[in-house]
Design a protein around this motif. Structure first.
Motif, PDB file in Angstrom:
ATOM      1  N   GLY A 289      -3.122   7.047   4.557  1.00 10.79           N
ATOM      2  CA  GLY A 289      -4.103   7.216   5.627  1.00 10.79           C
ATOM      3  C   GLY A 289      -3.605   6.758   6.977  1.00 10.79           C
ATOM      4  O   GLY A 289      -4.382   6.252   7.796  1.00 10.79           O
ATOM      5  N   VAL A 290      -2.291   6.924   7.213  1.00  9.66           N
ATOM      6  CA  VAL A 290      -1.708   6.530   8.498  1.00  9.66           C
ATOM      7  C   VAL A 290      -0.946   7.715   9.082  1.00  9.66           C
ATOM      8  O   VAL A 290      -0.778   8.748   8.431  1.00  9.66           O
ATOM      9  CB  VAL A 290      -0.764   5.318   8.328  1.00  9.66           C
ATOM     10  CG1 VAL A 290      -1.545   4.105   7.840  1.00  9.66           C
ATOM     11  CG2 VAL A 290       0.381   5.641   7.369  1.00  9.66           C
ATOM     12  N   SER A 291      -0.454   7.560  10.292  1.00  6.33           N
ATOM     13  CA  SER A 291       0.289   8.635  10.941  1.00  6.33           C
ATOM     14  C   SER A 291       1.624   8.850  10.238  1.00  6.33           C
ATOM     15  O   SER A 291       2.154   7.934   9.595  1.00  6.33           O
ATOM     16  CB  SER A 291       0.528   8.295  12.414  1.00  6.33           C
ATOM     17  OG  SER A 291       1.408   7.193  12.529  1.00  6.33           O
ATOM     18  N   PRO A 292       2.202  10.045  10.356  1.00  8.87           N
ATOM     19  CA  PRO A 292       3.441  10.365   9.636  1.00  8.87           C
ATOM     20  C   PRO A 292       4.604   9.422   9.922  1.00  8.87           C
ATOM     21  O   PRO A 292       5.462   9.220   9.060  1.00  8.87           O
ATOM     22  CB  PRO A 292       3.755  11.787  10.103  1.00  8.87           C
ATOM     23  CG  PRO A 292       2.430  12.366  10.460  1.00  8.87           C
ATOM     24  CD  PRO A 292       1.659  11.224  11.056  1.00  8.87           C
TER      25      PRO A 292
ATOM     26  N   PRO B  69       5.109   4.786   8.264  1.00  5.66           N
ATOM     27  CA  PRO B  69       5.920   4.178   7.192  1.00  5.66           C
ATOM     28  C   PRO B  69       7.353   3.877   7.606  1.00  5.66           C
ATOM     29  O   PRO B  69       7.983   2.965   7.053  1.00  5.66           O
ATOM     30  CB  PRO B  69       5.873   5.237   6.085  1.00  5.66           C
ATOM     31  CG  PRO B  69       4.585   5.954   6.309  1.00  5.66           C
ATOM     32  CD  PRO B  69       4.460   6.029   7.804  1.00  5.66           C
ATOM     33  N   TYR B  70       7.874   4.626   8.593  1.00  6.60           N
ATOM     34  CA  TYR B  70       9.256   4.403   9.028  1.00  6.60           C
ATOM     35  C   TYR B  70       9.436   3.053   9.727  1.00  6.60           C
ATOM     36  O   TYR B  70      10.562   2.598   9.907  1.00  6.60           O
ATOM     37  CB  TYR B  70       9.697   5.521   9.974  1.00  6.60           C
ATOM     38  CG  TYR B  70       9.990   6.834   9.282  1.00  6.60           C
ATOM     39  CD1 TYR B  70      11.178   7.026   8.580  1.00  6.60           C
ATOM     40  CD2 TYR B  70       9.077   7.880   9.332  1.00  6.60           C
ATOM     41  CE1 TYR B  70      11.448   8.233   7.943  1.00  6.60           C
ATOM     42  CE2 TYR B  70       9.337   9.093   8.700  1.00  6.60           C
ATOM     43  CZ  TYR B  70      10.525   9.261   8.007  1.00  6.60           C
ATOM     44  OH  TYR B  70      10.791  10.455   7.372  1.00  6.60           O
ATOM     45  N   ARG B  71       8.347   2.436  10.120  1.00  9.11           N
ATOM     46  CA  ARG B  71       8.448   1.112  10.733  1.00  9.11           C
ATOM     47  C   ARG B  71       8.754   0.039   9.688  1.00  9.11           C
ATOM     48  O   ARG B  71       9.193  -1.062  10.039  1.00  9.11           O
ATOM     49  CB  ARG B  71       7.141   0.755  11.441  1.00  9.11           C
ATOM     50  CG  ARG B  71       6.740   1.699  12.563  1.00  9.11           C
ATOM     51  CD  ARG B  71       5.385   1.307  13.119  1.00  9.11           C
ATOM     52  NE  ARG B  71       4.860   2.304  14.045  1.00  9.11           N
ATOM     53  CZ  ARG B  71       3.615   2.308  14.517  1.00  9.11           C
ATOM     54  NH1 ARG B  71       2.775   1.344  14.135  1.00  9.11           N
ATOM     55  NH2 ARG B  71       3.212   3.251  15.347  1.00  9.11           N
ATOM     56  N   TYR B  72       8.508   0.377   8.423  1.00 14.37           N
ATOM     57  CA  TYR B  72       8.630  -0.623   7.362  1.00 14.37           C
ATOM     58  C   TYR B  72       9.649  -0.244   6.288  1.00 14.37           C
ATOM     59  O   TYR B  72      10.064  -1.099   5.504  1.00 14.37           O
ATOM     60  CB  TYR B  72       7.257  -0.839   6.718  1.00 14.37           C
ATOM     61  CG  TYR B  72       6.200  -1.193   7.733  1.00 14.37           C
ATOM     62  CD1 TYR B  72       6.012  -2.505   8.136  1.00 14.37           C
ATOM     63  CD2 TYR B  72       5.417  -0.202   8.331  1.00 14.37           C
ATOM     64  CE1 TYR B  72       5.063  -2.833   9.094  1.00 14.37           C
ATOM     65  CE2 TYR B  72       4.464  -0.518   9.286  1.00 14.37           C
ATOM     66  CZ  TYR B  72       4.291  -1.835   9.662  1.00 14.37           C
ATOM     67  OH  TYR B  72       3.360  -2.156  10.624  1.00 14.37           O
TER      68      TYR B  72
ATOM     69  N   SER C 285       0.833  -1.208   0.000  1.00 18.72           N
ATOM     70  CA  SER C 285       0.000   0.000   0.000  1.00 18.72           C
ATOM     71  C   SER C 285       0.866   1.255   0.000  1.00 18.72           C
ATOM     72  O   SER C 285       0.574   2.230  -0.703  1.00 18.72           O
ATOM     73  CB  SER C 285      -0.920   0.006   1.228  1.00 18.72           C
ATOM     74  OG  SER C 285      -1.828  -1.075   1.188  1.00 18.72           O
ATOM     75  N   VAL C 286       1.930   1.228   0.783  1.00 19.29           N
ATOM     76  CA  VAL C 286       2.854   2.366   0.824  1.00 19.29           C
ATOM     77  C   VAL C 286       3.511   2.557  -0.541  1.00 19.29           C
ATOM     78  O   VAL C 286       3.618   3.681  -1.043  1.00 19.29           O
ATOM     79  CB  VAL C 286       3.927   2.159   1.913  1.00 19.29           C
ATOM     80  CG1 VAL C 286       5.024   3.222   1.797  1.00 19.29           C
ATOM     81  CG2 VAL C 286       3.297   2.211   3.295  1.00 19.29           C
ATOM     82  N   CYS C 287       3.938   1.459  -1.146  1.00 20.25           N
ATOM     83  CA  CYS C 287       4.603   1.543  -2.452  1.00 20.25           C
ATOM     84  C   CYS C 287       3.652   2.070  -3.530  1.00 20.25           C
ATOM     85  O   CYS C 287       4.056   2.871  -4.386  1.00 20.25           O
ATOM     86  CB  CYS C 287       5.149   0.175  -2.850  1.00 20.25           C
ATOM     87  SG  CYS C 287       6.606  -0.333  -1.900  1.00 20.25           S
TER      88      CYS C 287
END
Length: 205
Positions: free
Chosen positions: A44-47, A50-53, A17-19
């Protein structure tokens, strides 16, 4: 109660989804004008999620470019494998190349419109890039071994690649006014083959 950890499938789905979101933004704005915050908002997520992945935006760009390179290479490899003989491989690769660019313009743009100077930080991207380059040279090597071409396989492969890329870019930009792309490709390829003193395969052979 501790938050339940995501399954491998859930992690893969979120990364995808991020990609997908990042790809849309990269194409629309250019990677240099996209931030991780914007990508997170698009998903649609917190800023910080994405840094977790992914390490950072460049990590995401490398991931989507590697996927695009692999799709591109797969299309070319399938074309080469389906060609009945060495002479047919040039035509098959050309058709597959143009077909991929027209069917997957976003992936094509990710491959050729954007670059990363620190590509060596991303082994997956390096491998995918190398796979695509080998495919664009490998079929030429087979044609040389069959006596259909004379010269350096890498140089000839890049000559053909540059020709195909130029035609595709012009077509996608509607720059071939009054000229059919396939006709132009055949004329250029005939000229290149003639310079190497071989009989060129035609687009209708």
């Amino acid at each position: 109660m501790a938050k339940k950890a995501k399954t491998e499938a859930e992690i893969a789905h979120f990364r995808e989804s991020v990609c997908e979101a990042a790809t849309r933004l990269f194409i629309e704005r250019g990677p240099q004008n996209v931030t991780m915050r914007q990508i997170a908002s698009e998903v649609g997520v917190s800023p910080m999620t994405p840094y977790r992945y992914f390490r950072d935006k460049d990590d995401i760009l490398a991931t989507v470019r590697a996927a695009a390179f692999n799709r591109f290479a797969s299309a070319l490899e399938t074309a080469v494998a389906s060609a009945p003989d060495a002479r047919s491989k040039g035509r098959a690769v050309g058709d597959a190349y143009v077909g991929f660019a027209k069917s997957h313009p976003a992936a094509y743009q990710l491959i050729f419109s954007f670059s990363q100077p620190d590509e060596d930080r991303y082994p997956e991207l390096q491998a995918a890039n190398g796979r695509a380059q080998e495919t664009m040279v490998g079929y030429v090597r087979e044609m040389i071994e069959a006596g259909l071409l004379k010269g350096d396989a890498q140089l000839i492969g890049y000559m053909f690649w540059a020709t195909l890329h130029g035609i595709v870019v012009l077509e996608l930009a509607s720059g071939l006014r009054g000229m059919d792309g396939d006709t132009l490709r055949e004329k250029i390829m005939r000229t290149l083959y003639a310079g190497m003193q071989v009989t060129p395969p035609t687009l209708d052979s």
